[in-house]
Design a protein around this motif. Structure first.
Motif, PDB file in Angstrom:
ATOM      1  N   ASP A   1       0.806  -1.224   0.000  1.00 35.28           N
ATOM      2  CA  ASP A   1       0.000   0.000   0.000  1.00 35.28           C
ATOM      3  C   ASP A   1       0.838   1.272   0.000  1.00 35.28           C
ATOM      4  OD1 ASP A   1      -2.303  -1.503  -0.030  1.00 35.28           O
ATOM      5  OD2 ASP A   1      -2.563  -1.447   2.148  1.00 35.28           O
ATOM      6  N   GLU A   2       2.100   1.178   0.395  1.00 34.54           N
ATOM      7  CA  GLU A   2       2.994   2.350   0.395  1.00 34.54           C
ATOM      8  C   GLU A   2       3.817   2.459  -0.888  1.00 34.54           C
ATOM      9  OE1 GLU A   2       4.344   0.842   4.004  1.00 34.54           O
ATOM     10  OE2 GLU A   2       2.234   1.127   4.471  1.00 34.54           O
ATOM     11  N   GLY A   3       3.563   1.554  -1.866  1.00 31.62           N
ATOM     12  CA  GLY A   3       4.290   1.593  -3.130  1.00 31.62           C
ATOM     13  C   GLY A   3       5.643   0.922  -3.081  1.00 31.62           C
ATOM     14  N   ARG A   4       5.941   0.222  -1.995  1.00 29.34           N
ATOM     15  CA  ARG A   4       7.209  -0.504  -1.911  1.00 29.34           C
ATOM     16  C   ARG A   4       7.104  -1.820  -2.681  1.00 29.34           C
ATOM     17  NH1 ARG A   4       8.027  -1.052   4.327  1.00 29.34           N
ATOM     18  NH2 ARG A   4       5.913  -1.842   3.965  1.00 29.34           N
ATOM     19  N   VAL A   5       8.259  -2.345  -3.049  1.00 29.73           N
ATOM     20  CA  VAL A   5       8.344  -3.534  -3.893  1.00 29.73           C
ATOM     21  C   VAL A   5       8.843  -4.724  -3.076  1.00 29.73           C
ATOM     22  CG1 VAL A   5       9.493  -4.498  -5.928  1.00 29.73           C
ATOM     23  CG2 VAL A   5       8.829  -2.084  -5.893  1.00 29.73           C
ATOM     24  N   LEU A   6       8.187  -5.861  -3.241  1.00 30.12           N
ATOM     25  CA  LEU A   6       8.599  -7.098  -2.590  1.00 30.12           C
ATOM     26  C   LEU A   6       9.858  -7.628  -3.272  1.00 30.12           C
ATOM     27  CD1 LEU A   6       7.895  -9.395  -0.558  1.00 30.12           C
ATOM     28  CD2 LEU A   6       6.625 -10.461  -2.446  1.00 30.12           C
ATOM     29  N   VAL A   7      10.913  -7.864  -2.479  1.00 31.22           N
ATOM     30  CA  VAL A   7      12.172  -8.386  -3.007  1.00 31.22           C
ATOM     31  C   VAL A   7      12.598  -9.593  -2.180  1.00 31.22           C
ATOM     32  CG1 VAL A   7      12.955  -6.172  -3.944  1.00 31.22           C
ATOM     33  CG2 VAL A   7      13.546  -6.788  -1.600  1.00 31.22           C
ATOM     34  N   VAL A   8      13.387 -10.445  -2.818  1.00 31.41           N
ATOM     35  CA  VAL A   8      13.920 -11.624  -2.139  1.00 31.41           C
ATOM     36  C   VAL A   8      15.424 -11.692  -2.359  1.00 31.41           C
ATOM     37  CG1 VAL A   8      11.782 -12.956  -2.332  1.00 31.41           C
ATOM     38  CG2 VAL A   8      13.502 -13.147  -4.124  1.00 31.41           C
ATOM     39  N   GLN A   9      16.118 -12.206  -1.346  1.00 34.10           N
ATOM     40  CA  GLN A   9      17.535 -12.484  -1.508  1.00 34.10           C
ATOM     41  C   GLN A   9      17.651 -13.974  -1.800  1.00 34.10           C
ATOM     42  OE1 GLN A   9      20.116 -12.113   1.936  1.00 34.10           O
ATOM     43  NE2 GLN A   9      21.790 -11.428   0.607  1.00 34.10           N
TER      44      GLN A   9
ATOM     45  N   ALA B   1       4.991 -12.930   4.894  1.00 30.12           N
ATOM     46  CA  ALA B   1       6.287 -12.858   4.235  1.00 30.12           C
ATOM     47  C   ALA B   1       7.397 -13.326   5.154  1.00 30.12           C
ATOM     48  CB  ALA B   1       6.568 -11.425   3.783  1.00 30.12           C
ATOM     49  N   GLY B   2       8.306 -14.114   4.603  1.00 29.48           N
ATOM     50  CA  GLY B   2       9.459 -14.572   5.359  1.00 29.48           C
ATOM     51  C   GLY B   2      10.363 -15.422   4.503  1.00 29.48           C
ATOM     52  N   PRO B   3      11.547 -15.738   5.014  1.00 31.12           N
ATOM     53  CA  PRO B   3      12.480 -16.594   4.276  1.00 31.12           C
ATOM     54  C   PRO B   3      11.861 -17.963   3.994  1.00 31.12           C
ATOM     55  CG  PRO B   3      13.544 -15.600   6.188  1.00 31.12           C
ATOM     56  CD  PRO B   3      12.085 -15.307   6.304  1.00 31.12           C
ATOM     57  N   THR B   4      12.313 -18.574   2.902  1.00 28.74           N
ATOM     58  CA  THR B   4      11.830 -19.898   2.512  1.00 28.74           C
ATOM     59  C   THR B   4      13.027 -20.743   2.090  1.00 28.74           C
ATOM     60  OG1 THR B   4      11.563 -19.367   0.166  1.00 28.74           O
ATOM     61  CG2 THR B   4       9.694 -18.845   1.614  1.00 28.74           C
ATOM     62  N   GLU B   5      12.767 -21.948   1.608  1.00 22.39           N
ATOM     63  CA  GLU B   5      13.851 -22.795   1.096  1.00 22.39           C
ATOM     64  C   GLU B   5      14.577 -22.121  -0.066  1.00 22.39           C
ATOM     65  OE1 GLU B   5      12.767 -26.797   0.146  1.00 22.39           O
ATOM     66  OE2 GLU B   5      11.718 -27.092   2.042  1.00 22.39           O
ATOM     67  N   GLU B   6      13.896 -21.258  -0.813  1.00 25.22           N
ATOM     68  CA  GLU B   6      14.487 -20.613  -1.984  1.00 25.22           C
ATOM     69  C   GLU B   6      15.039 -19.223  -1.692  1.00 25.22           C
ATOM     70  OE1 GLU B   6      12.009 -20.768  -5.461  1.00 25.22           O
ATOM     71  OE2 GLU B   6      11.343 -22.791  -4.994  1.00 25.22           O
ATOM     72  N   SER B   7      14.553 -18.563  -0.654  1.00 27.23           N
ATOM     73  CA  SER B   7      14.941 -17.184  -0.357  1.00 27.23           C
ATOM     74  C   SER B   7      15.505 -17.068   1.047  1.00 27.23           C
ATOM     75  CB  SER B   7      13.720 -16.262  -0.474  1.00 27.23           C
ATOM     76  OG  SER B   7      13.161 -16.361  -1.759  1.00 27.23           O
ATOM     77  N   ALA B   8      16.703 -16.480   1.142  1.00 26.92           N
ATOM     78  CA  ALA B   8      17.345 -16.294   2.438  1.00 26.92           C
ATOM     79  C   ALA B   8      16.710 -15.154   3.216  1.00 26.92           C
ATOM     80  CB  ALA B   8      18.833 -16.027   2.252  1.00 26.92           C
TER      81      ALA B   8
ATOM     82  N   GLY C   1      12.129  -8.717   1.710  1.00 23.08           N
ATOM     83  CA  GLY C   1      12.021  -7.333   2.142  1.00 23.08           C
ATOM     84  C   GLY C   1      11.089  -6.532   1.269  1.00 23.08           C
ATOM     85  N   TRP C   2      10.828  -5.322   1.711  1.00 27.20           N
ATOM     86  CA  TRP C   2      10.016  -4.367   0.956  1.00 27.20           C
ATOM     87  C   TRP C   2      10.896  -3.145   0.703  1.00 27.20           C
ATOM     88  CZ3 TRP C   2       5.407  -5.668  -1.008  1.00 27.20           C
ATOM     89  CH2 TRP C   2       4.728  -6.751  -0.440  1.00 27.20           C
ATOM     90  N   TRP C   3      11.200  -2.877  -0.554  1.00 23.66           N
ATOM     91  CA  TRP C   3      12.107  -1.790  -0.926  1.00 23.66           C
ATOM     92  C   TRP C   3      11.379  -0.680  -1.662  1.00 23.66           C
ATOM     93  CZ3 TRP C   3      17.086  -4.234  -3.439  1.00 23.66           C
ATOM     94  CH2 TRP C   3      17.785  -4.961  -2.475  1.00 23.66           C
ATOM     95  N   THR C   4      11.871   0.534  -1.494  1.00 23.36           N
ATOM     96  CA  THR C   4      11.401   1.673  -2.279  1.00 23.36           C
ATOM     97  C   THR C   4      12.047   1.616  -3.655  1.00 23.36           C
ATOM     98  OG1 THR C   4      13.221   3.099  -1.619  1.00 23.36           O
ATOM     99  CG2 THR C   4      11.238   3.109  -0.187  1.00 23.36           C
TER     100      THR C   4
END
Length: 140
Positions: free
Chosen positions: A5-13, A79-86, A89-92
């Motif tokens: 809702d704040e326009g941030r983007v879902l990212v994964v490491q 949202a949280g880490p998974t087997e595929e993502s360490a 986060g939510w980035w601007t």
């Protein structure tokens, strides 16, 4: 590309190479595009999403892979880490520009800004123009 809702983007490491990217992956043989989108985001983030619209088509000329990018929004999950993502986060948009590789940042910025579907070429590292030369840094 999932936004909040704040326009941030879902990212994964990614666990395999440590790079920060938007969730994504390869479709299963008998899987629809939208089902694959939902599955990949859930596998990498734990979130359930609903697709909104196609925002870009990106061809990696080195690998011969075509990626489709859709805007999506969260409808459930946590949202949280998974087997595929360490990490998740939510980035601007500014964080995406400074912390993400050029070809993935372009996908995010195109999805945030473009009214039309972007169609781009890249070599896996740099965006390329139609004549296959690198896109100058000041060119969108």
């Amino acid at each position: 590309m999932v936004t909040d809702d704040e326009g941030r983007v879902l990212v994964v490491q990614r666990r395999d190479n440590g790079e920060w990217q938007i969730p994504g992956g390869v479709l299963e043989l008998h899987e629809s595009i939208h089902a694959g989108l939902r599955r990949e985001v859930q596998e990498e983030t734990g979130l359930l999403v609903e697709q909104q619209r196609l925002t870009g088509v990106y061809k990696n000329l080195r690998l011969g892979v075509v990626a489709l990018v859709f805007r999506a929004h969260v409808i459930g999950g946590a949202a949280g880490p998974t087997e595929e993502s360490a990490a998740v986060g939510w980035w601007t948009a500014d964080e995406v520009t400074t912390r993400m590789g050029e070809t993935f940042a372009a996908r995010v910025l195109d999805a945030l800004d473009a009214a039309e579907v972007a169609v781009r070429l890249h070599d896996g590292v740099r965006l390329l123009t139609e004549d296959l030369s690198p896109v100058p840094p000041d060119m969108p």
